[in-house]
Design a protein around this motif. Structure first.
Motif, PDB file in Angstrom:
ATOM      1  N   ASN A 484       0.792  -1.227   0.000  1.00 10.15           N
ATOM      2  CA  ASN A 484       0.000   0.000   0.000  1.00 10.15           C
ATOM      3  C   ASN A 484       0.826   1.280   0.000  1.00 10.15           C
ATOM      4  N   VAL A 485       2.147   1.155   0.071  1.00  5.30           N
ATOM      5  CA  VAL A 485       3.022   2.312  -0.147  1.00  5.30           C
ATOM      6  C   VAL A 485       3.480   2.320  -1.602  1.00  5.30           C
ATOM      7  N   TYR A 546      -5.940   6.549  -0.451  1.00  5.61           N
ATOM      8  CA  TYR A 546      -6.987   5.629   0.017  1.00  5.61           C
ATOM      9  C   TYR A 546      -7.104   4.482  -0.970  1.00  5.61           C
ATOM     10  N   ASN A 552      -4.256   5.517   3.808  1.00  5.80           N
ATOM     11  CA  ASN A 552      -2.807   5.373   3.912  1.00  5.80           C
ATOM     12  C   ASN A 552      -2.192   6.739   4.197  1.00  5.80           C
ATOM     13  N   GLU A 554       1.526   8.533   4.870  1.00  6.68           N
ATOM     14  CA  GLU A 554       2.975   8.582   5.007  1.00  6.68           C
ATOM     15  C   GLU A 554       3.326   9.908   5.663  1.00  6.68           C
ATOM     16  N   TYR A 559       4.716   4.970   7.789  1.00  3.70           N
ATOM     17  CA  TYR A 559       3.451   4.724   7.084  1.00  3.70           C
ATOM     18  C   TYR A 559       2.440   4.140   8.070  1.00  3.70           C
ATOM     19  N   ALA A 561      -1.546   2.628   8.376  1.00  2.00           N
ATOM     20  CA  ALA A 561      -2.765   2.128   7.736  1.00  2.00           C
ATOM     21  C   ALA A 561      -3.915   2.284   8.725  1.00  2.00           C
ATOM     22  N   TRP A 573       8.552   2.798   6.459  1.00  2.00           N
ATOM     23  CA  TRP A 573       8.526   2.308   5.085  1.00  2.00           C
ATOM     24  C   TRP A 573       9.825   2.560   4.327  1.00  2.00           C
TER      25      TRP A 573
END
Length: 617
Positions: A484-485, A546, A552, A554, A559, A561, A573
């Motif tokens: 998700n990054v 999203y 999400n 950063e 990071y 969630a 991350w």
């Protein structure tokens, strides 16, 4: 002779069999996209079973009634055949929906919605794309055919020719019980009906698409209205102290350069600086390049409001195709028009594609140039529109006719599936390691030729060029681009000829919605606006996006969630690129700080979008 049984038994056997087919399809979906799910557990499949029961409950309530109605006509062979074929066809169609996402998931990172399935905004392109889909991803039609064959043969094994009827009381009681049971399965047993968001409760972060099934997400998004809701994590005053989107800019003198914004289709971070993009790589060396650049969405239609209007994509439905698309926004076209700029939007696809022309009008552009307005040699790619090289040359010529200062945006198309390039360039570019790489190399070459033409134009030296991708391509081999990054990492750069102050590698987190305030800051325009991003000169260091019901965030090296209720994971991350070490319990202060920020951010966004307050009142 076949042993007789009731249609109640036949229905139960059919229902259990189609439920088993859904499990087989889910397993197939997992193996087809296994690299995107490095970590799964039993919860994923338990949750998947609940969502399968939900969609099958709703789909088959009517069939339950047809099977269980107390009547002698149940023994009629014509009626029995009708039940068999209608059950097969209806359930078969919904099973088929799942296969759409076998490949599409790789690009969008989530299950399809109703608007995706119906190709909203792509009516002109859909015919050619369907043909390409069957040719390029031939394995999927084969999977569909095999599944349909299995479904057909399995149903045929459930004998229904010699059914017997039960007493009216038993049949009526069975009917009521089955309808209640199916409705309960469809709704779910919690206080609120089962929803797409609930998928995040099962399994590790990033596995919601595996938990869900496409029929469920399609049925849940049938309504045109986006289900954005007010949230009140804090009082309005406290929320504004944590995050406030109102930004003011004030300067003594302006720096009114022309602005050329280039949005490159699928030029994810995974595709550059690897030999496919020699021109863009060279341009980075003389630009203000954001090493940690991020997209705010996973679709092309997410990128336009993000880059143009500083509106992130924090909904399951894209902002452009939602009921909020006509909200008042004070984006770059209106801001720059208020400062004397001529404004225009260029997109080489069919006019109306992805509703870009509609949003361009809402956003305040003076002119829209699509395939219909293109002037030049015949250059149709057979699917989307005009090949990038020819459309970029047309673009360069048109800019010479505009009064300065001007602001213009161009969205490329050639590096979109099915990745078609002109025949004269076949074999001229490196194929790379994935199907998109050749078209990426072609567009990079087209970009080089555009700049070669632009350098000869009188407006060139008085222009800031902003280059960004719309989203990642999700076809890179590296695992770091599949979480998700990584799914949002894109190149973003500002190239300003003859401005040495704009040559730098910036390590801060930067996103598409930061482009608007950054341009206002660089051009030194006096204005007040609503922006969910921040200027490149800001000391803030955050990115928000999203995906699949997960927010999400950063912030610096971390990071977070967040599912709207609780934090699911915290990772460093930059050190832990594969997101293996969850730090929630190890660094509670960092988690608390980031959670407060994302809550205030969501609260502000939802309220302002719902109340049409994206402009200063």
């Amino acid at each position: 002779m076949n042993k007789s049984k009731t249609l109640r038994t036949v229905f139960i056997q059919r229902f259990i069999f189609v439920l088993a087919i859904y499990q087989i399809v889910r397993i197939g979906f997992y193996f087809y996209n296994q690299s995107f799910f490095p970590e799964i557990n039993a919860q994923v499949f338990v949750g998947g079973l609940l969502f399968d029961l939900s969609v099958l409950g709703y789909i088959n309530i009517l069939f339950a009634i047809f099977h269980l109605l107390p009547s002698k006509f149940q023994q009629n062979k014509t009626y029995q055949n009708f039940l068999f074929y209608s059950f097969f066809i209806v359930n078969g169609i919904f099973i088929c929906l799942n296969f759409v996402d076998f490949e599409y998931f790789r690009f969008v990172g989530r299950r399809s919605s109703f608007s995706m399935i119906t190709a909203e905004g792509m009516s002109n392109e859909i015919g050619g794309l369907i043909v390409s889909y069957f040719v390029d991803y031939w394995m999927i039609p084969v999977f569909v055919a095999l599944t349909f064959t299995l479904f057909w043969l399995g149903l045929k094994q459930i004998k229904y020719r010699n059914v017997k009827t039960s007493s009216n009381f038993i049949s009526t009681a069975s009917l009521l019980f089955m309808v209640i049971l199916l409705f309960t399965a469809g709704r779910g047993i919690d206080r609120k009906p089962l929803s797409i968001v609930d998928a995040s409760k099962f399994g590790p972060i990033g596995t919601s698409a595996l938990v869900l099934n496409t029929p469920f997400t399609v049925l849940k998004t049938l309504s045109k209205k986006e289900s954005l809701k007010e949230v009140n994590y804090f009082s309005e005053e406290e929320a504004n102290t944590i995050f406030n989107p109102i930004q003011s800019f004030s300067y003594e003198n302006s720096n009114k350069k022309n602005v050329v914004l280039l949005i490159l289709e699928s030029f994810g971070r995974e595709n550059i600086q690897r030999g496919q993009t020699p021109f863009l790589d060279s341009l980075i060396q003389k630009s203000y390049f954001f090493e940690n650049g991020f997209a705010n969405g996973k679709l092309s239609i997410d990128a336009v409001p993000s880059t143009i209007s500083s509106v992130p994509s924090l909904m399951n439905k894209s902002f452009i195709s939602s009921s909020y698309a006509v909200n008042n926004v004070y984006g770059l076209p209106k801001i720059l028009k208020d400062n004397g700029y001529n404004t225009s939007f260029f997109h080489g696809a069919f006019n109306g594609s992805q509703n870009f022309d509609q949003y361009a009008s809402v956003a305040g552009f003076d002119h829209y140039y699509g395939k219909n307005e293109y002037k030049g040699s015949e250059s149709f790619d057979g699917k989307w529109g005009v090949f990038d090289e020819d459309f970029l040359q047309f673009f360069a010529k048109e800019l010479t006719t505009f009064k300065q200062p001007f602001f213009t945006t161009l969205f490329t198309i050639s590096s979109h599936a099915p990745f078609t390039i002109p025949k004269k360039y076949k074999g001229k570019f490196p194929k790379g390691t994935t199907e998109i790489h050749e078209s990426i190399a072609y567009t990079d070459s087209a970009l080089k030729k555009f700049f070669e033409s632009a350098e000869k134009m009188p407006w060139f030296n008085n222009t800031i060029f902003v280059i960004t991708a719309d989203h990642t391509s999700s076809t890179g081999e590296e695992s770091e681009y599949k979480n998700n990054v990584g799914k949002f990492r894109i190149p973003i750069l500002f190239y300003v000829p003859n401005d040495a102050s704009m040559v730098k590698i910036d390590e801060n987190n930067f996103q598409q919605i930061d482009i608007l305030p950054s341009l206002v800051d660089y051009l030194q325009l006096n204005t007040k606006l609503i922006s969910y991003g921040k200027s490149y000169k800001s000391e803030q260091d955050f990115v928000v996006n999203y995906l699949d019901n997960i927010y999400n965030l950063e912030m610096g090296d971390y990071y977070l969630a967040f599912d709207g209720t609780k934090s699911l994971g915290l990772y460093n991350w930059k050190k832990d690129t594969l997101l293996k070490d969850n730090l929630i319990k190890k660094e509670p202060e960092t988690k608390e700080k980031m959670e407060r920020f994302i809550k205030a951010y969501i609260q502000s966004f939802n309220h302002r979008v719902l109340k049409n307050q994206l402009t200063i009142q």
